[in-house]
Scaffold this active site. Sequence first.
Site, PDB file in Angstrom:
ATOM      1  N   CYS A  28       0.844  -1.202   0.000  1.00  0.00           N
ATOM      2  CA  CYS A  28       0.000   0.000   0.000  1.00  0.00           C
ATOM      3  C   CYS A  28       0.882   1.256   0.000  1.00  0.00           C
ATOM      4  O   CYS A  28       2.108   1.169   0.061  1.00  0.00           O
ATOM      5  CB  CYS A  28      -0.877   0.009   1.235  1.00  0.00           C
ATOM      6  SG  CYS A  28       0.101  -0.076   2.714  1.00  0.00           S
ATOM      7  N   ASP A  56      -2.650 -10.533 -36.282  1.00  0.00           N
ATOM      8  CA  ASP A  56      -2.143  -9.236 -35.804  1.00  0.00           C
ATOM      9  C   ASP A  56      -2.050  -9.161 -34.279  1.00  0.00           C
ATOM     10  O   ASP A  56      -1.584  -8.171 -33.739  1.00  0.00           O
ATOM     11  CB  ASP A  56      -2.987  -8.085 -36.355  1.00  0.00           C
ATOM     12  CG  ASP A  56      -4.423  -8.158 -35.903  1.00  0.00           C
ATOM     13  OD1 ASP A  56      -4.714  -8.940 -34.967  1.00  0.00           O
ATOM     14  OD2 ASP A  56      -5.267  -7.452 -36.462  1.00  0.00           O
ATOM     15  N   CYS A  73       3.289   1.655   2.785  1.00  0.00           N
ATOM     16  CA  CYS A  73       4.545   0.923   2.633  1.00  0.00           C
ATOM     17  C   CYS A  73       5.564   1.796   1.899  1.00  0.00           C
ATOM     18  O   CYS A  73       6.745   1.807   2.238  1.00  0.00           O
ATOM     19  CB  CYS A  73       4.344  -0.354   1.825  1.00  0.00           C
ATOM     20  SG  CYS A  73       3.085  -1.431   2.470  1.00  0.00           S
ATOM     21  N   ASP A  90      -3.922 -15.299 -41.259  1.00  0.00           N
ATOM     22  CA  ASP A  90      -5.052 -14.394 -41.350  1.00  0.00           C
ATOM     23  C   ASP A  90      -4.814 -13.565 -42.614  1.00  0.00           C
ATOM     24  O   ASP A  90      -3.668 -13.301 -42.964  1.00  0.00           O
ATOM     25  CB  ASP A  90      -5.055 -13.499 -40.098  1.00  0.00           C
ATOM     26  CG  ASP A  90      -6.177 -12.499 -40.157  1.00  0.00           C
ATOM     27  OD1 ASP A  90      -7.312 -12.933 -40.387  1.00  0.00           O
ATOM     28  OD2 ASP A  90      -5.907 -11.293 -39.996  1.00  0.00           O
ATOM     29  N   ASP A 122      -7.016 -11.281 -33.543  1.00  0.00           N
ATOM     30  CA  ASP A 122      -6.908 -12.734 -33.632  1.00  0.00           C
ATOM     31  C   ASP A 122      -6.472 -13.372 -32.321  1.00  0.00           C
ATOM     32  O   ASP A 122      -6.075 -14.535 -32.307  1.00  0.00           O
ATOM     33  CB  ASP A 122      -5.877 -13.102 -34.709  1.00  0.00           C
ATOM     34  CG  ASP A 122      -6.166 -12.425 -36.019  1.00  0.00           C
ATOM     35  OD1 ASP A 122      -7.328 -12.452 -36.431  1.00  0.00           O
ATOM     36  OD2 ASP A 122      -5.235 -11.850 -36.604  1.00  0.00           O
TER      37      ASP A 122
END
Lengths: 748, 119
Positions: free
Chosen positions: A16, A624, A19, A427, A628
Amino acid sequence: MSDPVQLRLSIDGMRCAACVSKVETALTSAPGVQQASVNMVDRTATVRGELDVSELISAVQAVGYDASPILGNESLAEKQSEEAAHFRSLMWRFVIAGLVGLPLILDMFWHVLPGLAEGRIVWLLIGSITLACMIYAGRHFYIGAWRAFTHHSATMDTLIASGTGTAWLYSMLICIAPEIVPEMARHAYFDAALIIIALINLGQALEVRARGKTSEAIRRLIGLQPGTARVVREGKEIDVPLAEVIAGDVLRVRPGEKIPADGEVLEGTSSVDESMLTGEPLPVLKTAGDKLVGGTINTSGSFLCSATHVGADTVLAHIIEMVKNAQASKPRIGRLVDKVAGVFVPTVLILAVMTALIWLNFGPEPTISFALVAAMSVLIIACPCALGLATPISLVVGVGKAAEFGILIRKGEALERASKLTTIVLDKTGTVTEGKPAVTDIIGKDKNAILRLAAAVEAGSEHPLAAAIVARATKEEQSLSNCEEFKAISGQGVIGQVDGQHILLGNMALLVAHHVTIAAASIEQMHALAGQGKTPMLLACDGKVLGIIAVADPIKAGSKAAIAQMQAMGLNVVMLTGDNRQTAEAVAAQVGISEVFAEVMPQDKDAKVAELQAQGEVVGMVGDGINDAPALSRADVGFAIGAGTDVAIESADITLMRSSLDGVVTAIEISRATLRNIKQNLFGAFVYNSLGIPVAAGLLYPLFGMMLNPMLAGAAMAMSSVTVVSNANRLRLFVPSGLPSARTGGKA
Amino acid sequence: MMLVNIAGLALIGFIIWWFWLYRPSNAVLAAPGQIVEVSVRDGVYDPSLIDATVGKGISLKFIREDETACASQVLFPELGIQKELPLGKPVVIRIVPEQAGEYGFQCQMGMYRGILRVK
């Protein structure tokens, strides 16, 4: 007083904001610290001052967290100097042990030294000198062996220490009390102990040298970072160390300089050579607003840019991290070896005892000599290192080599699977083609009018084809009229009123639906254009066909050649696209693909990949990386193409920074070459050990009356791991087929 | 000769027991919030047996004092962790074990070995 330095620490255990302040306070109050800032996002601290790393770590630990230094350029230099020091110390050990051992060997021919019986004192003295040399040159083996023993573990040190230790102990014993063994067996093995230690030190030194070369690729990447940056502060340009550049700084980059951080051009124009990262051979023109990648080279003009990402956040840092992680990963092929390596040394120890027992029971006289020589040779010749090194060392070179071509491999396993691919699914849009549709044909009497009207009606559309038409009209400086009553009809086209005329732009179905007559010649032209992989559209004005405008996504220059190469490599190449079948098949035909999955919706692409896998194919999917993603994840190997500098594509196993299919070919070639190299190494190491151990045990004695000299066993052992590392280094010479020499990796 | 044979067989038995059958009992417990220092020296990890609890994060600080190249990385193959260990510089590895079992850790070549025992 030393100069202040800057150091980055990785902080562990922070959860946090509280810290952050605790750690910052702890670091600031540590001795010598001038400034400390903690970054919660990447859990790091940057500390400046006259620093002592261990004090900083203690300070962080004292408040309940932990820290470790983050490696940078300086640690690389340190690593190199450590390697050099290690090499020197191993060479010294080799020289000392060799200088003392060599005269003892030569005495076999010269007979200068007295025999054991008459020169006991001399031999006791030689034994003591040998012990001193063994302690100097081989203490790391003995300490390692002892520590491993107390931890119930056995390493290569165990073998070397027991082999040479037994030789020395036996030799001393016969010097002190020769009567306990038959006269024929009274032979001292001090020379063997020393020469074995000398040769193994030499082998390790050569290995250190060869290993250094294997990480050349990562060294080259790290070397891309310049040491300093020219920062504009308060109107002045000053040179500062790279570590002091912060995000938001304005940087001046002059011609020939490396760009210090990721950024954006603010002012000026220049060409930037990005080949060292992307493998793209041509310099890229950069003007105001363009993104820059740290580590690339400004080739021509001077410009100002803002630093957007610095240090560990840069693309280059991510690439280095990714390459390092992949180099450290274990492919499946290495796992069997891990299992073997775990039981290897104790097995060899057992074999050595069994060998001694067999010689003692069944061997000729003097049995004790035969037993000792055979057992010692078994211990010395066995080389778990060659086995253990076989996989990781080739992986380091292979993954590094790939990075030189702009190919980033996420894990060793991806490299292994890429070598086994049987089918490549490509593709279409953006992979085989440019992904940027453009107007290719305008057919009709008044081409200008066709373009102007088509662009006017498409101006309101978001379709990629519309963008292509509007872009062409803009390029030709056509003035576009407003379109009224615009309507897009899915799957057919668009309708609108331009300058009072009713315009239809779309396929034949759209015109038929609006009762427009289409001439047979136009229908023929439409089919012809579609047959060429183009998307033709008819333009009708007030119920009459004016002409045809065709748009196509141009095929990338290297696609056809790369696909032919894939096919020549025995791969089945398939095209997958959402486009209509006719266009898809036409594109496929142009690039030489016969199998096409057309009209596949994006969400169904991964199902198609799964279908191929169910048929027993090992599938590589090239896309790409964004649209995809599911298909890339589903495939055995997902290739994200044209990632440019967006290297963090999670769905891809292999990221190709350049937008060209020949990267896929190169990636597969490298993976095959690496796997071949690993197999050669494993085969060599297995064959070496499985032939070497029986020969050392004395298998040749009953057949040819020959025993292996333990010193030869030592030489063989020393050379076996050097051979493995040298074989892996051969991968550094890898040149992909069909790649112009300009793209080979040796530029950076 | 009989004695020699018995001694040899006993030695083989000892090797099997010492290196394969022996299970160290002196494990170091890695309590949450505490950092366990693991030294990498002379061919071994010390401690080489570390106990942890399911779901409780632990921090292991590896300090490599061994200049052998083999020691330059530590791997937890089942947990997919690989870390470079620069000579003399502590490297902290944080692990949150999610399942009980024995997870080996090793050097790149599998010669240096240790066990993280999760209960």
